[in-house]
Each structure stands twice: as structure tokens, then as C-alpha cells.
Design a protein around this motif. Structure first.
Motif, PDB file in Angstrom:
ATOM      1  N   UNK A 260      -9.319 -13.752 -12.267  1.00 42.04           N
ATOM      2  CA  UNK A 260      -9.734 -14.346 -13.559  1.00 42.04           C
ATOM      3  C   UNK A 260     -10.335 -15.734 -13.386  1.00 42.04           C
ATOM      4  N   UNK A 261      -9.877 -16.441 -12.364  1.00 43.67           N
ATOM      5  CA  UNK A 261     -10.540 -17.700 -11.978  1.00 43.67           C
ATOM      6  C   UNK A 261     -10.695 -17.674 -10.467  1.00 43.67           C
ATOM      7  N   UNK A 262     -11.914 -17.914  -9.991  1.00 44.55           N
ATOM      8  CA  UNK A 262     -12.139 -17.920  -8.546  1.00 44.55           C
ATOM      9  C   UNK A 262     -12.796 -19.236  -8.136  1.00 44.55           C
ATOM     10  N   UNK A 263     -12.625 -19.565  -6.862  1.00 48.09           N
ATOM     11  CA  UNK A 263     -13.230 -20.781  -6.300  1.00 48.09           C
ATOM     12  C   UNK A 263     -14.379 -20.360  -5.393  1.00 48.09           C
ATOM     13  N   UNK A 264     -15.545 -20.984  -5.607  1.00 53.09           N
ATOM     14  CA  UNK A 264     -16.688 -20.783  -4.710  1.00 53.09           C
ATOM     15  C   UNK A 264     -16.961 -22.110  -4.018  1.00 53.09           C
ATOM     16  N   UNK A 265     -16.569 -22.201  -2.757  1.00 57.38           N
ATOM     17  CA  UNK A 265     -16.766 -23.440  -2.007  1.00 57.38           C
ATOM     18  C   UNK A 265     -17.382 -23.137  -0.657  1.00 57.38           C
ATOM     19  N   UNK A 266     -18.508 -23.776  -0.400  1.00 53.47           N
ATOM     20  CA  UNK A 266     -19.185 -23.577   0.891  1.00 53.47           C
ATOM     21  C   UNK A 266     -18.346 -24.117   2.037  1.00 53.47           C
ATOM     22  N   UNK A 267     -17.383 -24.998   1.734  1.00 51.17           N
ATOM     23  CA  UNK A 267     -16.525 -25.574   2.770  1.00 51.17           C
ATOM     24  C   UNK A 267     -15.516 -24.554   3.299  1.00 51.17           C
ATOM     25  N   UNK A 268     -15.113 -23.614   2.443  1.00 50.32           N
ATOM     26  CA  UNK A 268     -14.040 -22.693   2.854  1.00 50.32           C
ATOM     27  C   UNK A 268     -14.438 -21.215   2.748  1.00 50.32           C
ATOM     28  N   UNK A 269     -15.702 -20.946   2.405  1.00 50.49           N
ATOM     29  CA  UNK A 269     -16.149 -19.561   2.207  1.00 50.49           C
ATOM     30  C   UNK A 269     -17.483 -19.368   2.942  1.00 50.49           C
ATOM     31  N   UNK A 270     -17.415 -18.750   4.110  1.00 52.73           N
ATOM     32  CA  UNK A 270     -18.613 -18.611   4.957  1.00 52.73           C
ATOM     33  C   UNK A 270     -19.707 -17.787   4.281  1.00 52.73           C
TER      34      UNK A 270
END
Length: 570
Positions: A260-270
Motif C-alpha cells: 500500500x506504500x512503497x519506497x522507490x530509492x535509487x540508493x537501495x533499489x538497483x
């Protein structure tokens, strides 16, 4: 010139300076956002930080076995919270770090409150901004203007954010600003004032070509934030909203509880890091490849665990499978929802017409196409209004301008009055009378290139002709052709070489389309490093909030992360 790395290094240094042992990280609302953009909670946990607290929380317990690392903005409220804290300390020792300059008098007040001598360190670490991408930062302020002038508290906050960015990157720049914008000149003067006052802080090693700060105004290009986007990060922000790397997916039909809530971070998601700037069709193909790769690596249901070695191999690999599973399900959900919205709102057709309005000069065709698309029942209020806004900006001074007829069609379609007012407000905010440069030149023979996106079913033939005005401005700047009359220097300038380190700041908010232009420019221009910042990073909805805040009498800031007051040197 990597803003993400600059903030990460500050956070690492804070945690390491406190030495070994269990720690609590005490932050305020803004520094919580600043830290969460560059580190995941699990990464910080690995550094012996076992608790995260807010300085303004009334429910914190006494935990004398913990060391406190306080990372706070130097606001009056935060200093007062700290004074109360030090009078009745909850932790064994305090390492205090301010995200910006703090005054001598406030440091003295803290020292007087520290009767139990629990403070081990007080330092300034200049991470007073949100690091979005390595070359992109924001201050999370929407609605910085009152008419054509600054909201005073937000001018102060913006000055603090921008000077902190310069200190973090160790740059003491020449300053240029957009001549047609009083707000740009005012911010340039405000930043210069801090640099002059805090000259010791800005005494960095001189480079052959001094760095440059370029301050521009969003009102010079009101077209870019109104356009639908087709690269991953920009598209997510436009259609779903990206707030400090978080996306609310709670309205997605049939979404599972954990998504329902997700995190999109280039630091932790290749996967996200690799696909930020790719177009929608390419992302579809890459999602497919990601799923196929996952299927191959997934542990088989009947996997035999016959020896200790088998069990150890399974346990060692399980976190990797779990992480990959989370990545796959997250991106499949996000891309699936983007695809559903594209279809539901006829965004392929809408975007094609937006590009025509932004880049071409055939008034008759444009008016007919807008009128025709307004009849489409799939078109929602926002998309209908934005087409009319783009027409209004594009053909504002055209002899055959027929905006009243299109406004009537909006009304007949049942589009609310508030959107009707926004059409007029956008022209007031970014129309010809306001712009310092010729955003729209009817004599341009625009070469149209159709780019065919193939990949996801139903995603083909999307136009991406438009280039933001900022791209041309930076191109002229790097080639040494940017006119002093349009972008004067603040004070005398001896800079005649092409600048190499450039910080460009957009008052009224930058966009992910502009961030992509800067990313491409950095990759294609060796020796030149550009960082882009803005009071916020806009999608269409937040841009319209910005416009209404600036054009509605008596309406101040829509949303900001606090203002604080001007800080001075300890």
C-alpha cells in the motif's frame, strides 16, 4: 558534485564520531526526511543505531544506556527543545549536529543548560536539503511566492537550503540570476549576503574557473510542468506522486497490504536506479526480464535439504531471494498501475496533443484537436484543463486565439470552476508579459521526431519532442553564449571561461524532465558538472498549487517543511 553522497557522508560521520555502543538518532520532521532519502532504516540499524526519535515527541523514555546523536535544523523551536532536553537528559551522552549555521548566543544557551555535562560535541553539518538524485535536490516547499514577491519566511528557508548545499559541495560561486525575475535577484542577494557574512566558511581552495550558481524562475517556463512524462521516475511522480521517495498505492485496485506504500530509492533499489530515465516501453521489457530472472533463481518448492551444507546454502541465499521477490512485486505493481492509468485516461492521445501544443505552430490544427479531445469521455478534469492551459500559453497572442470557446467546452464537459480559474492563473503566472525569454517562438521550424516506444502492451508511438527551456539555457551557459542582459552577474565578474561546476536553482520548483536533461548533459559533456535544485520537484498537481498560491491574493505557502529563521555563525 554528488548531493546524495554529501548528505550520506555527513550522516556516516555523525554516527561514527559517537564511537561504539548503542545509539538513538534524534531528529526533527525535516531532518528525518533528509536522512531517510539517503539511508534505509536497516542500513542505519547496522551502524548500532537502534532507535529513531523525534525531538518534539512528548513520549520519549529515559534510556541512560543509549548515546544520543541529535541531527536538527537550527530553528528557534529545536534549540528550545534541546535546552529542555539537556536540563533533564534522557540519554547518557549527547552528540549534537545542526544542519546549518547556528548563532553563538544559541550555543551559549545550550552550554548553560548542560549542567550535567552530557554534551560531548556540537557541530554544524551542512545537510539542510533533500537529496533526491545525485544531481538533484529539493527543499520541499510549494507556494514560495506571494504574487511576484517572496514569502519572507520561505526566502529565509530557501537561502539556508541553498547556502547549505554550497557548503556541502564546498563551492563559493559566482552568482547569475534571471533578470526578469525580482524573486531571482532577491534570492541571489540573500545568498551573497550569507557568503559575505560567513566568509570563513566559504574559504575553499580556489579553482582556475570559479563555480557558478544560476538562479532562475519557474514562471519563465510554465509549459514543462504541465506535460505528461514517459520516463520511469517522472511518470511515477506525475501519475502516482513521489513524496520523499515514497508512493501511496493504497488506491490501487486489489493491492496487497504490504504494497500500500512503497519506497522507490535509487540508493537501495538497483532496478529503479537502472531504469530511472528509461522510457515506459523499455521499462516494460526490463520488468519482464526481471521476472524471468527471478523465476530462474527462485528456490524450488521441493528443494531437498539433505545436509547441513544444503540448509546453510538455503539460509544464506534466502535474504537475496526475499529481497528480489520484494523488488519484483513492487515494480510489477507500480508499472501495472501506471499502465492502467495510461489506458483509463487515454494518456497516449493526451500526451501526443500536449507535445503538439508545446512544440508546433499550427493554430488551426491545435484548436481543432483540443476541441475534439475534450469530447473524449475518458478525459478527466485535470487532463482536459491542462490541454486548455497549454493552448492558452502557446497561442496567448495569436490573432485567432479562441480560448473563450475552449473554456465553454470545459464548462460543458462539467469541469469544475476551480480548474477554469487555474487556466487564467497559469497565463497570469507564466504568460508572455512575465517571461524574460522567448519560450515560444512562432517562427521556429520545429523538426518533429516521433519516437516509437515498444514494450508494454498498449504503449506505442508516444511523442517526446519537447525539451525544457532550462536545457537550452544550460547549453548557452556552457558555450559561453548566455546573455548578460538576460542573466546578469551579481557584482563584478571576471568569469570568461566556460563554467565547469554549475548549480542551477529553480524558484517555484524544478521537474523530473529538467533533471533528466541535466543527467544527460552531465554524461555528454566531459569536464562539466551540473547540479539542479528547486524549492520543490513538481508534478502537474503541485505546480498548479504553486500557481494558485502565487496568483491568489492573500494566499501564502501551500505546503512547506517549516521556515526557521536566518542562522548566523557560532
Amino acid at each position: 558534485m554528488n548531493v546524495t553522497q554529501a548528505v550520506k557522508q555527513y550522516v556516516s560521520k555523525m554516527i561514527e564520531s559517537s564511537g561504539p555502543g548503542m545509539k538513538v538518532l534524534v531528529m526533527d520532521k525535516e531532518t528525518t526526511s533528509i536522512v531517510s532519502m539517503v539511508y534505509t532504516q536497516s542500513e542505519i540499524l547496522q551502524k548500532e543505531v537502534y532507535l529513531f526519535e523525534r525531538i518534539d515527541s512528548q513520549s520519549r523514555e529515559n534510556m541512560k544506556h543509549l548515546k544520543a546523536i541529535c541531527f536538527l535544523r537550527p530553528t528557534k523551536d529545536n534549540v528550545e527543545y534541546l535546552i529542555q532536553e539537556l536540563r533533564r537528559p534522557k540519554y547518557s551522552v549527547y552528540f549534537i549536529y545542526f544542519s546549518n549555521v547556528i548563532s553563538k548566543s544559541e550555543v551559549k544557551a545550550l552550554a548553560e543548560a548542560d549542567e550535567q555535562e552530557v554534551v560531548a560535541e556540537v557541530q554544524e553539518f551542512y545537510g539542510d536539503f533533500i537529496a533526491v538524485n545525485p544531481h538533484l535536490f529539493s527543499l520541499n516547499i510549494v507556494g514560495c511566492a506571494r504574487g511576484r514577491a517572496w514569502d519572507p519566511a520561505l526566502l529565509s528557508r530557501t537561502t539556508q537550503g541553498l547556502t547549505s548545499l554550497l557548503l556541502a559541495l564546498k563551492k563559493c560561486p559566482m552568482i547569475r540570476y534571471q533578470h526578469s525575475s525580482d524573486m531571482a535577484k532577491r534570492l541571489a542577494e540573500s545568498v551573497k549576503q550569507i557568503i559575505t557574512k560567513e566568509y570563513e566558511l566559504f574559504d575553499f581552495r580556489k579553482t582556475e574557473v570559479p563555480p557558478l550558481l544560476l538562479i532562475v524562475d519557474r514562471s519563465d517556463d510554465a509549459v514543462t510542468p504541465l506535460l505528461n512524462q514517459w520516463t520511469y521516475q517522472a511518470m511515477v511522480h506525475e501519475l502516482l506522486g513521489l513524496n520523499n521517495n515514497r508512493i501511496d498505492l493504497s488506491r490501487v485496485p486489489g493491492v496487497s497490504k504490504e504494497l500500500r506504500e512503497v519506497v522507490l530509492s535509487a540508493e537501495s533499489d538497483d532496478f529503479y536506479a537502472s531504469n530511472l530515465y528509461l522510457n515506459f516501453g523499455e521499462i516494460g521489457t526490463n520488468i519482464k526480464n526481471l521476472m524471468e530472472d527471478f523465476q530462474k533463481k527462485k528456490p524450488k518448492g521441493q528443494q531437498k535439504l539433505e545436509s547441513i551444507a544444503d540448509m546453510k546454502a538455503f539460509v544464506d541465499n534466502y535474504p537475496q531471494f526475499k529481497k528480489m521477490s520484494g523488488t519484483v512485486s513492487k515494480h510489477v505493481t507500480v508499472v501495472g498501475e501506471l499502465s492502467r492509468l495510461v489506458s483509463e485516461r487515454s494518456l497516449m492521445e493526451v500526451s501526443e496533443l500536449e507535445q503538439e501544443l508545446a512544440c508546433q505552430s499550427d493554430h488551426s490544427s491545435a484548436q481543432q484537436n483540443v476541441s475534439r479531445l475534450l469530447q473524449n469521455p475518458k478525459l478527466n478534469e485535470l487532463d482536459a484543463a491542462r490541454l486548455v492551459m497549454l493552448y492558452a500559453l502557446r497561442y496567448e497572442k495569436h490573432s485567432s486565439n479562441n480560448l473563450p470557446a475552449l473554456m465553454k467546452e470545459l464548462h460543458r464537459k462539467g469541469v469544475s470552476e476551480s480548474y477554469g480559474r487555474m487556466v487564467q492563473a497559469v497565463v497570469e503566472y507564466g504568460g508572455k508579459r512575465v517571461r524574460g525569454t522567448d519560450l515560444i517562438n512562432p517562427n521556429d521550424a520545429v523538426a518533429i521526431t516521433k519516437q516509437f516506444f515498444k514494450g508494454l502492451k498498449g504503449v506505442e508511438n508516444v511523442y517526446t519532442q519537447h525539451q525544457p527551456l532550462l536545457q537550452e539555457t544550460l547549453d548557452q551557459l556552457i558555450k559561453g553564449r548566455l546573455k548578460d542582459s538576460q542573466y546578469p552577474y551579481l557584482g563584478p565578474s571576471t568569469l570568461r571561461d566556460r563554467p565547469q561546476d554549475i548549480v542551477v536553482f529553480v524558484i517555484g520548483g524544478a521537474t523530473y524532465e529538467e533533471a533528466q536533461s541535466v543527467y544527460s548533459l552531465n554524461r555528454s559533456t566531459p569536464g562539466v558538472r551540473v547540479v539542479l535544485g528547486g524549492t520543490t520537484i513538481h508534478n502537474t498537481k503541485s505546480f498548479l498549487d504553486e500557481v494558485m498560491a502565487a496568483t491568489t491574493p492573500g494566499r501564502g505557502a501551500e505546503r512547506s517543511q517549516g521556515s526557521g529563521r536566518p542562522a548566523s555563525r557560532r
